[in-house]
Enzyme design. Structure first.
Site, PDB file in Angstrom:
ATOM      1  N   LYS B  76     -36.896 -19.065   8.840  1.00 36.35           N
ATOM      2  CA  LYS B  76     -35.717 -19.646   8.194  1.00 36.35           C
ATOM      3  C   LYS B  76     -34.460 -19.204   8.942  1.00 36.35           C
ATOM      4  CE  LYS B  76     -33.662 -20.044   3.539  1.00 36.35           C
ATOM      5  NZ  LYS B  76     -33.804 -19.630   2.119  1.00 36.35           N
ATOM      6  N   SER B 152     -34.412 -23.179  -1.073  1.00 33.85           N
ATOM      7  CA  SER B 152     -33.643 -23.462   0.113  1.00 33.85           C
ATOM      8  C   SER B 152     -34.414 -23.282   1.414  1.00 33.85           C
ATOM      9  CB  SER B 152     -32.408 -22.559   0.146  1.00 33.85           C
ATOM     10  OG  SER B 152     -32.783 -21.191   0.249  1.00 33.85           O
ATOM     11  N   SER B 176     -36.305 -19.781  -3.849  1.00 32.49           N
ATOM     12  CA  SER B 176     -36.213 -20.536  -2.603  1.00 32.49           C
ATOM     13  C   SER B 176     -37.451 -20.455  -1.707  1.00 32.49           C
ATOM     14  CB  SER B 176     -34.986 -20.083  -1.804  1.00 32.49           C
ATOM     15  OG  SER B 176     -33.813 -20.591  -2.404  1.00 32.49           O
TER      16      SER B 176
END
Lengths: 64, 444
Positions: B76, B152, B176
């Protein structure tokens, strides 16, 4: 106590706080900012007030 | 291109000589480039080729290589990677210099031979559950590219679900990792608070921020979690058979799509769940988590909100600005409630080892879908995706999402929750579910 119990109070609080915090919120952003703040106001109001020391909360006993 | 093997299968194949680290990583890089799912912000071709080549040379020389030697992984875009600007899904961060070193979690995986192949798309500054990022595009769901991957950490989840990489790193503040894992039909683990170092990872809301892993097999999740935590998370078979599993009722049964509840109920019957537990204060816990997150997130970006608010993503700007206006009394009431709620949740684990809830109230929404109907009521899609994950991370306990079926081709996930430090129990139940349902045939 929440600083705002009506939409008018909330907006008055938000505009004063934004001014003090030097946040340059454009006119076109305000409706959305106020919508989000109203949601947070409702969320805060539904959290039952629990007694306890904030210092305890930040102790190593509770991660985070 | 067919999906890759899982990480353990990949290592076995490389050690057996049926493939090489170089070929494995070249395949992952080619898949990442060819994918139209929008998973990646940057593909690390040079670094991946160099590190894969080094592993092959070590194997050829008979040298010892690590437990994940040659396994490609995605990261990420809020983890520091040496030589890469950590964007955190924003264009604001492009003004920063490249990171001087890898984040701790990345270092740990690289130290055992895993090969970073790319950074992945996320909601700007991790503030969202859908990964609809106006700067870098949405991450699309591999099961239906017209739908969101969740957020996310959506790019990481989509990259694993699409079989581009076997494992990926994400972060989970309010869900997330678990939300995109559920929507993409893979496993995603958020460990106990502070069990995995967050050094070198851009904060969002430090009270709840944790890093974690996506995978398509429970054994991969065990392997990577052990490396990241430095602790064994294997449950002996005899103990695994005795683990007690309960189902969350009340709040966690209301406000969810009936088909989702049906999938979770079916799973509960398959693995022999006997007792239901109400978690007092779950709705209030979610409310308090939202207030604390807004305030802490805004505090982290306060200077940017003052000097360049126009550069924020339209999806996040007004949320951050509202968070900057949260009074201290709201924030502190939320933090006080947190201690009380954590005690309520921990009391449940005196009776069971693992608690089971739906991960997400409905299946993956369409990209751009702002509202959804649940139980005859209209809800806002974006925040509501976290309805069942937020109360859990609020308490700082470990949790994960495991695929438990599909409805009309879209995955449904079940959230497993355990007491602090009990990741092994979660992973043992995840293994049991995988053995029963086999959601990724052929991956192991």
């Amino acid at each position: 106590m929440n600083p705002a119990s009506t939409p008018d109070h909330l907006e008055a609080y938000a505009r004063a706080a934004a001014s003090y915090a030097q946040l340059p919120i454009r006119d076109e952003w305000w409706p959305e900012v106020l919508r989000h703040l109203a949601v947070l106001d409702r969320q805060a109001a539904c959290v039952v007030s629990h007694p306890g020391s904030t210092a305890q909360l930040l102790s190593p006993a509770l991660p985070g | 291109m067919s999906p890759c093997l899982d990480a353990i299968g990949t290592v076995s194949a490389i050690r057996a000589g049926t493939t090489t680290a170089t070929r494995t990583c070249a395949r992952a890089l080619a898949s990442a480039r060819a994918s139209d799912l929008g998973c990646f912000t940057e593909i690390l071709t040079e670094r991946a080729e160099r590190e894969a080549g080094r592993i092959d040379a070590a194997l050829a020389a008979g040298a010892e290589v690590g437990a994940l030697a040659g396994v490609p992984f995605a990261i990420k875009d809020l983890y520091d990677l040496r030589g890469v600007v950590t964007r955190s899904g924003s264009t604001i961060n492009l003004d920063r210099p490249p990171a001087a070193a890898d984040a701790d979690a990345v270092q740990r995986l690289v130290s055992v031979g895993a090969v970073p192949v790319g950074t992945t798309v996320m909601d700007e500054f991790a503030y969202g559950f859908t990964t609809e990022n106006e700067h870098y595009g949405p991450a699309r769901n591999p099961h239906d590219p017209s739908r969101v991957a969740g957020g996310s950490s959506g790019g990481s989840a989509a990259a694993v679900a699409a079989g581009i990489v076997p494992v990926a790193l994400g972060s989970d503040t309010n869900g997330s990792i678990r939300v995109p894992a559920a929507l993409c039909g893979i496993l995603g683990l958020r460990a106990t608070s502070r069990a995995i170092s967050t050094a070198g990872v851009e904060p969002f809301a430090p009270s709840f921020d944790e890093v974690g892993v996506f995978a398509r097999s429970a054994r991969d999740l065990v392997a990577v979690t052990e490396i990241l935590t430095g602790q064994s998370v294997v449950t002996p078979a005899a103990r695994s058979a005795r683990l007690r599993v309960g189902s969350a009722g009340g709040y966690f049964r209301r406000g969810a799509d009936h088909e989702v509840l049906r999938c979770v109920a079916h799973l509960a019957s398959v693995i022999g769940v006997e007792h239901d537990f109400d978690i007092p204060g779950a709705a209030e816990a979610r409310a308090a988590a939202m207030v604390i997150t807004a305030a802490e997130g805004a505090q982290h970006h306060l200077e940017q909100l003052r000097t360049r608010p126009q550069d924020f993503d339209n999806m996040t700007r007004c949320r951050f600005l509202a968070g900057a206006l949260v009074p201290a009394s709201w924030y502190l009431a939320g933090q006080r409630f947190r201690r009380w709620f954590r005690e309520q949740l921990l009391a449940v684990f005196e009776h069971i080892d693992v608690l089971l809830t739906p991960t997400v109230p409905f299946r993956a929404p369409l990209i751009g879908q702002r509202e959804a109907m649940v139980d005859g009521e209209t809800v806002l899609t974006q925040p509501y995706l976290g309805a069942f994950t937020q109360p859990i991370s609020f308490a700082g306990v470990p949790a994960m999402s495991v695929p438990c079926g599909t409805v009309e081709g879209l995955p449904v996930g079940v959230q497993l929750v355990a007491a602090p430090g009990c990741e092994a129990a979660l992973l043992a139940i995840a293994q049991r579910i995988e053995d029963e349902l086999d959601p990724w045939p052929g991956v192991r």
